[in-house]
Design an enzyme around this catalytic site. Structure first.
Site, PDB file in Angstrom:
ATOM      1  N   CYS A   1       0.810  -1.222   0.000  1.00 25.87           N
ATOM      2  CA  CYS A   1       0.000   0.000   0.000  1.00 25.87           C
ATOM      3  C   CYS A   1       0.841   1.270   0.000  1.00 25.87           C
ATOM      4  CB  CYS A   1      -0.935   0.006   1.210  1.00 25.87           C
ATOM      5  SG  CYS A   1      -2.012  -1.434   1.298  1.00 25.87           S
TER       6      CYS A   1
ATOM      7  N   ASN B   1     -10.373  -2.039  -0.004  1.00 24.34           N
ATOM      8  CA  ASN B   1      -8.996  -1.571   0.069  1.00 24.34           C
ATOM      9  C   ASN B   1      -8.360  -1.721  -1.306  1.00 24.34           C
ATOM     10  OD1 ASN B   1      -6.301  -1.110   0.493  1.00 24.34           O
ATOM     11  ND2 ASN B   1      -6.075  -2.536   2.188  1.00 24.34           N
TER      12      ASN B   1
ATOM     13  N   HIS C   1       9.711   3.422   6.613  1.00 23.35           N
ATOM     14  CA  HIS C   1       9.539   1.975   6.534  1.00 23.35           C
ATOM     15  C   HIS C   1       9.621   1.369   7.929  1.00 23.35           C
ATOM     16  CE1 HIS C   1       9.705  -2.121   5.052  1.00 23.35           C
ATOM     17  NE2 HIS C   1      10.742  -2.336   5.860  1.00 23.35           N
TER      18      HIS C   1
ATOM     19  N   HIS D   1      -8.554  18.505   4.487  1.00 24.38           N
ATOM     20  CA  HIS D   1      -9.029  17.144   4.261  1.00 24.38           C
ATOM     21  C   HIS D   1      -7.940  16.166   4.690  1.00 24.38           C
ATOM     22  CE1 HIS D   1     -12.244  18.978   1.946  1.00 24.38           C
ATOM     23  NE2 HIS D   1     -11.333  19.602   1.222  1.00 24.38           N
TER      24      HIS D   1
ATOM     25  N   HIS E   1      -4.898   6.290   4.220  1.00 24.70           N
ATOM     26  CA  HIS E   1      -5.122   5.054   3.461  1.00 24.70           C
ATOM     27  C   HIS E   1      -6.188   4.227   4.167  1.00 24.70           C
ATOM     28  CE1 HIS E   1      -4.564   1.199   1.627  1.00 24.70           C
ATOM     29  NE2 HIS E   1      -3.994   0.675   2.702  1.00 24.70           N
TER      30      HIS E   1
END
Length: 391
Positions: A145, A332, A226, A295, A299
């Site tokens: 993602c 998703n 990460h 806004h 995800h």
């Protein structure tokens, strides 16, 4: 982009692919097909049923064509067809909407969270649309993602450092999710499919996955980090890992976007105190981001992640509406989910005007829907033992 605005990156426009109505699939039908295909045990089917009832996805999301067949025998041909439908369908709309000529595109960045093939997706696009021979192309795969953010960051850096892109050239960014069939190599594929049918933690991602003319957006501060372990399994650590990843990113971005000196000072004092006095367990200061952000589009991930994110950042239901409705309607969609959220905001008239290419246009008046409160998603199982070679 020109030399005077070399530090500014603009988005001309974007589109989101909407599969044909024939690929809509209710949760009940998913279970029926799963039982019919015969790959899952009754225990796994019960888990899938409980999960789907609580995951926040509605009954109008889409499923891959190959899974809708009477028998489920995925192939590379099926995977290729699914990718081509999404990419070509999106690019046809985008090129038609913007009027950009393919010979004026100098950079092509394609990201797909899992599907990797040769020839690459970049080659497939270049050949289909007859891009110019000296186009600079990058094919990003296997990053899940987060691939979309990496692609955006790469595009920004390319536009800043490649001085040859100072004419009328544009950058084209293609973002897509994973096809239903995952192929890495033949031995791993057999191993993964066995895990998929037996391990609950492998089921969760599979079920959730479903230039400055008239620019609509300007990119300011792309940040990424990460964390976690490599792989596609999801277990009880997902919530902590998600917040642990989001928090430092907000820390970095917060100092760049917080509007008032008071907020910045409070944020800085809290940050220093927590670093110097860890034994006091001082709670992180959560700034009022609504003063700086119109806004907030996280995800979609899954319902537990959105719930925990909303609680941690003290966000209102209105702020979380685009993410929850995108999860409900489209599921998703991996690295492209944020664009569906942005399209939702546009369709609601809360930002730039939207056109016929917006995937929400025909049904936006039906949203938001009331999401019935339900029990937590069942992610309280032990991590998978991926080193078990007996599978």
């Amino acid at each position: 982009m020109n030399k005077k605005t070399s530090c500014k990156v603009y988005l001309i426009d974007f589109v989101c692919y909407q599969p044909p109505p024939s690929q809509k699939c209710s949760k009940e039908r998913v279970l029926k097909l799963s039982r019919q295909h015969g790959h899952f045990t009754e225990d796994m089917l019960d888990f899938m049923k409980n999960f789907m009832e609580r995951c926040g996805i509605g009954d109008s999301a889409y499923l891959a064509e190959t899974y809708l067949n009477q028998s489920y025998k995925p192939s590379m041909k099926d995977a290729r067809r699914e990718v081509e439908m999404a990419i070509f369908g999106s690019l046809d709309m985008l090129l038609g909407k913007t009027g950009v000529r393919t010979d004026n595109i100098g950079i092509l960045v394609v990201n797909c969270c899992l599907y990797n093939t040769a020839p690459s997706l970049c080659s497939m696009i270049v050949n289909r649309y007859k891009f110019r021979e000296n186009i600079i192309s990058y094919n990003l795969v296997g990053m899940g993602c987060s691939a979309g953010l990496r692609a955006i960051g790469l595009a920004k850096q390319l536009l800043k450092v490649l001085r040859l892109i100072t004419d009328r050239s544009n950058k084209l960014l293609v973002k897509t999710g994973a096809p239903q069939f995952i192929c890495i190599d033949s031995e791993y594929r057999k191993y993964y499919r066995k895990l998929l049918h037996r391990e609950r933690s492998f089921q969760i991602p599979d079920q959730l996955l479903v230039p400055r003319r008239r620019s609509v957006l300007q990119l300011y501060h792309p940040r990424r980090r990460h964390t976690g372990i490599v792989g596609v399994t999801i277990n009880r650590d997902i919530l902590a890992a998600a917040i642990a990843t989001i928090t430092p990113n907000l820390t970095t971005v917060g100092r760049l976007i917080l509007p008032s000196m008071e907020e910045k000072l409070l944020y800085l004092i809290n940050y220093i105190a927590r670093k110097l006095l860890p034994m006091l367990n001082i709670r992180p200061y959560i700034p009022n981001y609504s003063n700086a952000i119109d806004h907030f589009l996280p995800h979609v991930g899954g319902k537990p992640v959105l719930d925990d994110l909303q609680k941690t950042l003290r966000l209102s239901d209105d702020v979380m509406e685009p993410s929850r409705m995108t999860l409900y309607r489209y599921g998703n969609t991996s690295s492209s989910s944020v664009w569906y959220e942005l399209a939702y905001v546009e369709a609601k008239g809360r930002t730039a005007d939207h056109g016929d290419c917006n995937p929400w246009t025909d049904e936006i008046d039906q949203f938001p829907v009331n999401l019935v409160d339900c029990e937590p998603v069942p992610v309280d199982f032990a991590p998978s033992n991926c080193n078990d070679t007996s599978l």
